[in-house]
Design a protein around this motif. Structure first.
Motif, PDB file in Angstrom:
ATOM      1  N   GLN A 129     -95.837  33.108  99.615  1.00 23.81           N
ATOM      2  CA  GLN A 129     -95.222  31.782  99.504  1.00 23.81           C
ATOM      3  C   GLN A 129     -96.204  30.716 100.002  1.00 23.81           C
ATOM      4  O   GLN A 129     -96.004  30.121 101.067  1.00 23.81           O
ATOM      5  N   PRO A 130     -97.252  30.455  99.231  1.00 21.66           N
ATOM      6  CA  PRO A 130     -98.246  29.466  99.682  1.00 21.66           C
ATOM      7  C   PRO A 130     -97.652  28.073  99.757  1.00 21.66           C
ATOM      8  O   PRO A 130     -96.765  27.707  98.982  1.00 21.66           O
ATOM      9  N   LYS A 131     -98.155  27.299 100.706  1.00 25.21           N
ATOM     10  CA  LYS A 131     -97.710  25.916 100.895  1.00 25.21           C
ATOM     11  C   LYS A 131     -98.759  24.961 100.348  1.00 25.21           C
ATOM     12  O   LYS A 131     -99.956  25.237 100.390  1.00 25.21           O
ATOM     13  N   LEU A 132     -98.302  23.826  99.865  1.00 25.34           N
ATOM     14  CA  LEU A 132     -99.162  22.807  99.284  1.00 25.34           C
ATOM     15  C   LEU A 132     -99.165  21.573 100.162  1.00 25.34           C
ATOM     16  O   LEU A 132     -98.104  21.149 100.649  1.00 25.34           O
ATOM     17  N   PHE A 133    -100.342  21.015 100.404  1.00 20.95           N
ATOM     18  CA  PHE A 133    -100.428  19.774 101.172  1.00 20.95           C
ATOM     19  C   PHE A 133     -99.832  18.641 100.338  1.00 20.95           C
ATOM     20  O   PHE A 133    -100.236  18.406  99.205  1.00 20.95           O
ATOM     21  N   ALA A 134     -98.869  17.930 100.903  1.00 25.44           N
ATOM     22  CA  ALA A 134     -98.134  16.903 100.151  1.00 25.44           C
ATOM     23  C   ALA A 134     -98.223  15.534 100.797  1.00 25.44           C
ATOM     24  O   ALA A 134     -97.439  14.636 100.463  1.00 25.44           O
ATOM     25  N   GLY A 135     -99.156  15.347 101.725  1.00 26.07           N
ATOM     26  CA  GLY A 135     -99.325  14.046 102.356  1.00 26.07           C
ATOM     27  C   GLY A 135     -99.342  14.149 103.864  1.00 26.07           C
ATOM     28  O   GLY A 135     -99.354  15.229 104.454  1.00 26.07           O
ATOM     29  N   ALA A 138    -103.871  15.085 109.184  1.00 30.42           N
ATOM     30  CA  ALA A 138    -104.219  16.415 109.679  1.00 30.42           C
ATOM     31  C   ALA A 138    -103.395  16.758 110.916  1.00 30.42           C
ATOM     32  O   ALA A 138    -103.068  17.922 111.155  1.00 30.42           O
ATOM     33  N   ALA A 139    -103.058  15.728 111.704  1.00 36.46           N
ATOM     34  CA  ALA A 139    -102.251  15.960 112.909  1.00 36.46           C
ATOM     35  C   ALA A 139    -100.790  16.209 112.569  1.00 36.46           C
ATOM     36  O   ALA A 139    -100.104  16.967 113.267  1.00 36.46           O
ATOM     37  N   ALA A 140    -100.304  15.585 111.495  1.00 39.15           N
ATOM     38  CA  ALA A 140     -98.896  15.737 111.094  1.00 39.15           C
ATOM     39  C   ALA A 140     -98.826  15.893 109.577  1.00 39.15           C
ATOM     40  O   ALA A 140     -98.383  14.986 108.854  1.00 39.15           O
ATOM     41  N   PRO A 141     -99.263  17.048 109.059  1.00 34.51           N
ATOM     42  CA  PRO A 141     -99.267  17.229 107.609  1.00 34.51           C
ATOM     43  C   PRO A 141     -97.868  17.458 107.050  1.00 34.51           C
ATOM     44  O   PRO A 141     -96.997  18.034 107.718  1.00 34.51           O
ATOM     45  N   LYS A 142     -97.669  16.996 105.826  1.00 36.73           N
ATOM     46  CA  LYS A 142     -96.434  17.273 105.104  1.00 36.73           C
ATOM     47  C   LYS A 142     -96.730  18.359 104.078  1.00 36.73           C
ATOM     48  O   LYS A 142     -97.644  18.238 103.267  1.00 36.73           O
TER      49      LYS A 142
END
Length: 423
Positions: A129-135, A138-142
């Motif tokens: 279940q890979p996750k995608l960076f959505a915004g 780096a300290a608080a990634p969505k």
């Protein structure tokens, strides 16, 4: 009389002490449609480059119709210029390792142990279940779940979505750098670190060449085959093909044959690579077994590997892959992209190497379907099924990205090989 001349030419090129027992058969150029006079231009070109002190030494190998027709060593193997380069000198081949890794994966496919469309998570559960960076930062990634499955084909074609491109200060790239993948002790740890990092884009949507996906393929081979990656390569590829000088390290008795690594000085002339740029000669290039760039090899060994692919998966009675699998490997797997290209506008990407789509657009001689790749330290190979040709250039030079770097030799090398074809 013509036969005697041919024999004398072969003796001069491939006399005692200049070949290896496991090399491909040796034969005269003219018998295989190559002009000796024209190919002499290649020899003079390499000699001139070395005379200008842009490179220390080189090995070139050209095979046609399963026969080595030209195999030359130039310059020196050591920085002190006391040891001439030999045809069996050993080189760090870096990314030419990737094609070997792809073949290993395809052997498992042929055994029914995996499929190209299988999700990577089927074998490596951390990638289910890979996750995608959505915004965010780096300290608080969505993050959000990826919509596309991450498949084995994505890893083979450099389309998995790992954050290996773009600006270093982009949040997703900062997160990726913090993973410190290069510090992994083995492939198991490498995969575990990678699994914790978010993807930069959906799997399959973009081509971004890098070694990360291929490192993960090495771990996949270990898990599916149930043995260490190096052991599998030796058992399934190197031993059957008599590639005795290929591996992730070099035995102490053979380390005197390793070509010295060089860079360029400010004057543009070749200089020894600084200590620490590469591991000690013969040692592993990485702590883990790098399927992306960790192998040492020779021109003769890699010619056997390339000829096996050109033959449709077999060589000297050893069957590594089936003919249809090799055909699949050498096709463009980026046809779903717009445009359907990879490394350049004229090239697509197969399973472990580039595929030439448009020779005219690339701007140098070649054939549609030509397959090959290169390594970071100036090693190159190509397989041309239409011309029944294998061409290999081995140098050992790491560019610094400076104006003083010497010109890359891949393009002129291939130009000079192809201009020698007369039949």
């Amino acid at each position: 009389m013509k036969f005697l001349v041919s024999v004398l030419v072969v003796a001069a090129l491939f006399g005692p002490g200049h070949g290896t027992a496991a090399s491909l058969p040796l034969g005269p150029l003219a018998a295989h449609g190559v002009s000796p006079e024209r190919l002499g231009r290649l020899h003079r070109f390499i000699q001139d480059v070395i005379a200008r002190e842009q490179y220390l030494g080189a090995v070139t190998l050209v095979a046609r119709n399963g026969t080595i027709i030209d195999w030359q060593a130039y310059g020196h193997q050591d920085a002190a210029r006391g040891q001439p380069m030999q045809r069996d000198s050993i080189f760090r081949i870096y990314s030419m390792t990737k094609t070997v890794t792809a073949v290993a994966v395809l052997t498992l496919m042929e055994e029914g142990k995996l499929g190209l469309e299988d999700p990577v998570g089927k074998y490596l559960p951390d990638f289910a279940q890979p996750k995608l960076f959505a915004g965010g930062s780096a300290a608080a990634p969505k993050l959000r779940p990826a919509e596309n499955r991450l498949t084995i084909r994505h890893l083979l074609t450099h389309t998995p979505g790992f954050a290996v491109y773009g600006k270093d200060d982009a949040p997703v790239n900062v997160l990726f750098a913090r993973g410190r993948l290069s510090e992994s002790a083995d492939l198991k740890e490498y995969a575990a670190r990678l699994a914790r990092l978010p993807l930069a884009h959906e799997p399959g949507e973009q081509f971004h060449y890098d070694g990360v996906a291929t490192q993960l393929l090495g771990r996949l081979v270990e898990v599916v085959a149930g043995m260490p990656f190096d052991q599998y390569l030796k058992q399934r590829i190197f031993d059957p093909l008599s590639m005795s000088d290929t591996g992730f390290s070099v035995p102490s008795a053979n380390r005197h044959r390793i070509a010295a690594m060089t860079t360029s000085g400010k004057d543009g002339k070749v200089a020894p690579a600084a200590a620490g740029v590469v591991p000690a000669a013969g040692e592993r290039m990485n702590p883990y077994l790098s399927g992306a760039g960790g192998l040492y090899s020779t021109a003769g060994d890699y010619a056997r590997f390339a000829q096996m692919l050109l033959n449709g998966g077999t060589l000297d009675g050893a069957s590594i892959l089936g003919r249809k699998t090799v055909e699949l490997m050498m096709q463009n797997h980026l046809s779903h992209l717009t445009p359907p290209t990879g490394p350049s506008a004229a090239e697509g990407f197969g399973l472990g190497g580039s595929v030439l789509l448009d020779p005219a657009r690339r701007g140098r001689p070649g054939s549609v379907g030509q397959f090959g790749w290169s390594g970071a330290a100036a090693t190159y190979y190509t397989i041309d099924p239409r011309e029944n040709l294998v061409a290999i250039l081995m140098l050992q030079h790491l560019p610094l990205g400076l104006p003083s770097d010497p010109p890359k030799l891949g393009v002129p090398f291939y130009n000079l090989v192809y201009q020698g074809l007369v039949k």
